[in-house]
Each structure stands twice: as C-alpha cells, then as structure tokens.
Design an enzyme around this catalytic site. Structure first.
Site, PDB file in Angstrom:
ATOM      1  CB  SER A  40      21.550  22.023 -11.123  1.00 50.36           C
ATOM      2  OG  SER A  40      22.445  20.954 -11.295  1.00 50.36           O
ATOM      3  CE  LYS A  80      20.594  17.487 -12.368  1.00 47.08           C
ATOM      4  NZ  LYS A  80      20.673  18.918 -12.251  1.00 47.08           N
TER       5      LYS A  80
END
Length: 173
Positions: A40, A80
């Site tokens: 990701s 993230k």
C-alpha cells in the site's frame, strides 16, 4: 588479579550497563522500528522494509501534510501518509487530490497511482482526527476504505528512515 585489571573490568562493566540503559531508554521513549507489510505504500516503501520511527516528535509538534506516520490500532499497526489535517475538506476528483478546494501536488506518487485514484468525497475531517492514504492508491486500506479517520492518539510516530534492507537505507519522506 591486579588492582589495575579489576579497575579495567569494572570500567567495561559500567560502560556496558550504561549502553544497555541508554538503548532501552531510546527504544522505549524516542525511536522504534516497524516492518512495512503489503504494497500500500509503494513506491515510497516496499513490503518487508524496516523503518525507524520517531516516537517523541508528536509530543513536540503536530503531524502535518505529507508525513509518513505509524498508526497503532488494537489488531495491527499501519504505515500511511497524512493527507489532511483536522477540519480540512478532502476530495478526489478526476484522479486529482483537493484539500480545502486546492489541488495538491503529490510528487511522491508515480503516474499509475495518480491515474488509479478514484473519486472520493468531499468529506470534512473531524476535529482531533487525520485523513491518511497509502501511496499505492488503488490497493491501499486507508481513510477512504476501512481505516476511517485517524485519531491523533493513534498516531504513535513519524517514519524517519528505512534501515533494512541496507541497500534501501535512507530517509522516508
């Protein structure tokens, strides 16, 4: 054993104890490591890379745009990028990210990640929360789909550098 040899041993023992205590304090209160799991955050971070993160930075300053953070959730931690701050309005329209109506330059993304970013929002980030996304937008579990808004208390540090594998050693921004 002579007195001089005993003193030398004692100095070595003290040095080792001090080193262990310092390492423990640094690891507990200042820095820690995390392993990136999944794709990701590609191309910035790849699965299996170990990053060192700064645990004390957010006691001194607030998280801000573009920082790569470690988010602690009860089941697992996530790596993230902060996209929006509390009270910002986030929208993705025609593969472009807008914060508070202003188009954002995302030079950390490759062209395919930008093209695969689907429309989203607009949504307002609640007070005391952050909006995060992975750099590999098409497959990232992030604030758009699954993680939701991130509480400030869930952000446990800022990624500073990749420490493993050694060929990838360097800053993560």
């Amino acid at each position: 054993m002579s007195e001089e040899a005993k003193n030398e041993w004692w100095e070595w023992i003290k040095a080792i104890i001090i080193a262990i205590v310092l390492a423990f304090l640094l690891r507990t209160f200042f820095f820690a490591t995390s392993i990136v799991e999944g794709a990701s955050m590609n191309p910035t971070l790849e699965s299996g890379e170990r990053v060192m993160f700064n645990k004390i930075i957010y006691y001194l300053e607030e998280p801000t745009y573009g920082e790569i953070v470690i988010i602690h959730r009860p089941v697992k931690s996530y790596v993230k990028r902060i996209i929006a701050l509390p009270n910002d309005v986030v929208e993705v329209r025609d593969h472009k990210l807008y914060i508070n109506g202003e188009k954002q330059n995302q030079d950390y993304l490759n062209k395919s990640s930008i093209e695969e970013t689907t429309n989203y929002g607009p949504v307002k980030v609640p007070d005391g929360h952050y909006f995060v996304m992975g750099d590999n937008r098409s497959i990232s579990k992030d604030s758009r789909n699954g993680l939701g808004f991130i509480k400030e208390s869930e952000i446990i540090g800022r990624s500073e550098l990749v420490i493993y594998p050694l060929k990838e050693w360097g800053m993560t921004r």
